[in-house]
Write a protein that holds these residues in place. Sequence first.
Motif, mmCIF file in Angstrom:
data_model
loop_
_atom_site.group_PDB
_atom_site.id
_atom_site.type_symbol
_atom_site.label_atom_id
_atom_site.label_comp_id
_atom_site.label_asym_id
_atom_site.label_seq_id
_atom_site.Cartn_x
_atom_site.Cartn_y
_atom_site.Cartn_z
ATOM 1 N N ARG A 233 -2.253 53.241 -57.072
ATOM 2 C CA ARG A 233 -3.181 52.358 -57.787
ATOM 3 C C ARG A 233 -3.884 51.386 -56.830
ATOM 4 O O ARG A 233 -3.520 51.268 -55.667
ATOM 5 N N ILE A 234 -4.864 50.675 -57.386
ATOM 6 C CA ILE A 234 -5.543 49.611 -56.646
ATOM 7 C C ILE A 234 -4.817 48.310 -56.960
ATOM 8 O O ILE A 234 -4.654 47.949 -58.122
ATOM 9 N N ILE A 235 -4.372 47.610 -55.922
ATOM 10 C CA ILE A 235 -3.654 46.346 -56.087
ATOM 11 C C ILE A 235 -4.625 45.209 -56.401
ATOM 12 O O ILE A 235 -4.402 44.405 -57.283
ATOM 13 N N THR A 236 -5.694 45.148 -55.626
ATOM 14 C CA THR A 236 -6.689 44.106 -55.859
ATOM 15 C C THR A 236 -8.042 44.572 -55.350
ATOM 16 O O THR A 236 -8.128 45.371 -54.420
ATOM 17 N N GLU A 237 -9.089 44.074 -55.986
ATOM 18 C CA GLU A 237 -10.465 44.353 -55.570
ATOM 19 C C GLU A 237 -11.247 43.067 -55.808
ATOM 20 O O GLU A 237 -11.495 42.707 -56.959
ATOM 21 N N VAL A 238 -11.566 42.365 -54.726
ATOM 22 C CA VAL A 238 -12.190 41.040 -54.825
ATOM 23 C C VAL A 238 -13.221 40.856 -53.718
ATOM 24 O O VAL A 238 -13.257 41.604 -52.755
ATOM 25 N N ASP A 239 -14.029 39.816 -53.871
ATOM 26 C CA ASP A 239 -14.928 39.395 -52.804
ATOM 27 C C ASP A 239 -14.208 38.334 -51.986
ATOM 28 O O ASP A 239 -13.581 37.432 -52.550
ATOM 29 N N ALA A 240 -14.265 38.466 -50.658
ATOM 30 C CA ALA A 240 -13.518 37.562 -49.784
ATOM 31 C C ALA A 240 -14.419 37.004 -48.680
ATOM 32 O O ALA A 240 -15.326 37.693 -48.200
ATOM 33 N N ASP A 241 -14.134 35.753 -48.309
ATOM 34 C CA ASP A 241 -14.861 35.096 -47.228
ATOM 35 C C ASP A 241 -14.220 35.396 -45.867
ATOM 36 O O ASP A 241 -14.897 35.408 -44.847
ATOM 37 N N LYS A 242 -12.890 35.604 -45.887
ATOM 38 C CA LYS A 242 -12.146 35.795 -44.638
ATOM 39 C C LYS A 242 -10.886 36.581 -44.951
ATOM 40 O O LYS A 242 -10.272 36.399 -46.003
ATOM 41 N N ILE A 243 -10.488 37.453 -44.010
ATOM 42 C CA ILE A 243 -9.270 38.254 -44.145
ATOM 43 C C ILE A 243 -8.485 38.134 -42.854
ATOM 44 O O ILE A 243 -9.050 38.301 -41.765
ATOM 45 N N ILE A 244 -7.179 37.857 -42.976
ATOM 46 C CA ILE A 244 -6.306 37.778 -41.803
ATOM 47 C C ILE A 244 -5.151 38.747 -42.018
ATOM 48 O O ILE A 244 -4.506 38.732 -43.066
ATOM 49 N N ALA A 245 -4.905 39.592 -41.015
ATOM 50 C CA ALA A 245 -3.819 40.569 -41.104
ATOM 51 C C ALA A 245 -3.250 40.800 -39.709
ATOM 52 O O ALA A 245 -3.781 40.291 -38.713
ATOM 53 N N GLU A 246 -2.180 41.598 -39.645
ATOM 54 C CA GLU A 246 -1.553 41.885 -38.352
ATOM 55 C C GLU A 246 -1.556 43.382 -38.083
ATOM 56 O O GLU A 246 -1.064 44.171 -38.885
ATOM 57 N N ALA A 247 -2.127 43.733 -36.934
ATOM 58 C CA ALA A 247 -2.091 45.106 -36.443
ATOM 59 C C ALA A 247 -0.975 45.200 -35.405
ATOM 60 O O ALA A 247 -0.321 44.205 -35.077
ATOM 61 N N TYR A 248 -0.770 46.378 -34.872
ATOM 62 C CA TYR A 248 0.294 46.562 -33.886
ATOM 63 C C TYR A 248 0.005 45.850 -32.575
ATOM 64 O O TYR A 248 0.917 45.584 -31.797
ATOM 65 N N ASN A 249 -1.249 45.484 -32.337
ATOM 66 C CA ASN A 249 -1.578 44.745 -31.116
ATOM 67 C C ASN A 249 -1.832 43.266 -31.387
ATOM 68 O O ASN A 249 -2.354 42.561 -30.546
ATOM 69 N N GLY A 250 -1.463 42.778 -32.569
ATOM 70 C CA GLY A 250 -1.562 41.355 -32.866
ATOM 71 C C GLY A 250 -2.361 41.047 -34.123
ATOM 72 O O GLY A 250 -2.898 41.932 -34.784
ATOM 73 N N PHE A 251 -2.437 39.750 -34.434
ATOM 74 C CA PHE A 251 -3.178 39.285 -35.611
ATOM 75 C C PHE A 251 -4.678 39.346 -35.352
ATOM 76 O O PHE A 251 -5.120 39.234 -34.205
ATOM 77 N N PHE A 252 -5.439 39.489 -36.423
ATOM 78 C CA PHE A 252 -6.892 39.452 -36.316
ATOM 79 C C PHE A 252 -7.465 38.815 -37.580
ATOM 80 O O PHE A 252 -6.809 38.740 -38.606
ATOM 81 N N CYS A 253 -8.698 38.351 -37.458
ATOM 82 C CA CYS A 253 -9.401 37.704 -38.569
ATOM 83 C C CYS A 253 -10.751 38.387 -38.737
ATOM 84 O O CYS A 253 -11.472 38.578 -37.758
ATOM 85 N N LEU A 254 -11.068 38.759 -39.962
ATOM 86 C CA LEU A 254 -12.361 39.365 -40.257
ATOM 87 C C LEU A 254 -13.195 38.397 -41.079
ATOM 88 O O LEU A 254 -12.694 37.792 -42.029
#
Length: 136
Positions: A15-36
């Motif tokens: 299923r889809i957990i969430t579908e929203v409009d966002a100003d900024k996204i922060i997550a962690e990849a295997y080479n570190g955190f990033f901000c979109l």
Amino acid sequence: MKNQQMHLKIMVPERIITEVDADKIIAEAYNGFFCLKPKHIDFTAALKRGILYYYSNNDEQIIAIDKGILVKCGANVSVSVLNAIRGENLNEIEQQVQVEFSKAQDLEEASVQALKNLEAELVQHFVDLQKKESIL
């Protein structure tokens, strides 16, 4: 959707957990955190298990995610993960994650036991077959 926002869609296999409009996204990849942010170049990342943060109109939202992948293409950001849990705060998410991991661990233990039973049955069938052959 505002001109300065991204369209975020977070999905698990069923299923889809969430579908929203966002100003900024922060997550962690295997080479570190990033901000979109909306004007970030197109981007792909393999995500680690952890917390994904997104901000919409200065409101912080948090989602615990399992391993997965994030793809940003233009204003669209798609996140596909094995499991995700939404919560109001980190304490709430931690409790939900512990419950889910406990369920997953119980299921894994039951699966391992079922596999052991099947292996034992298969060995017994081979022993029985060998006995029948030696009688003939």
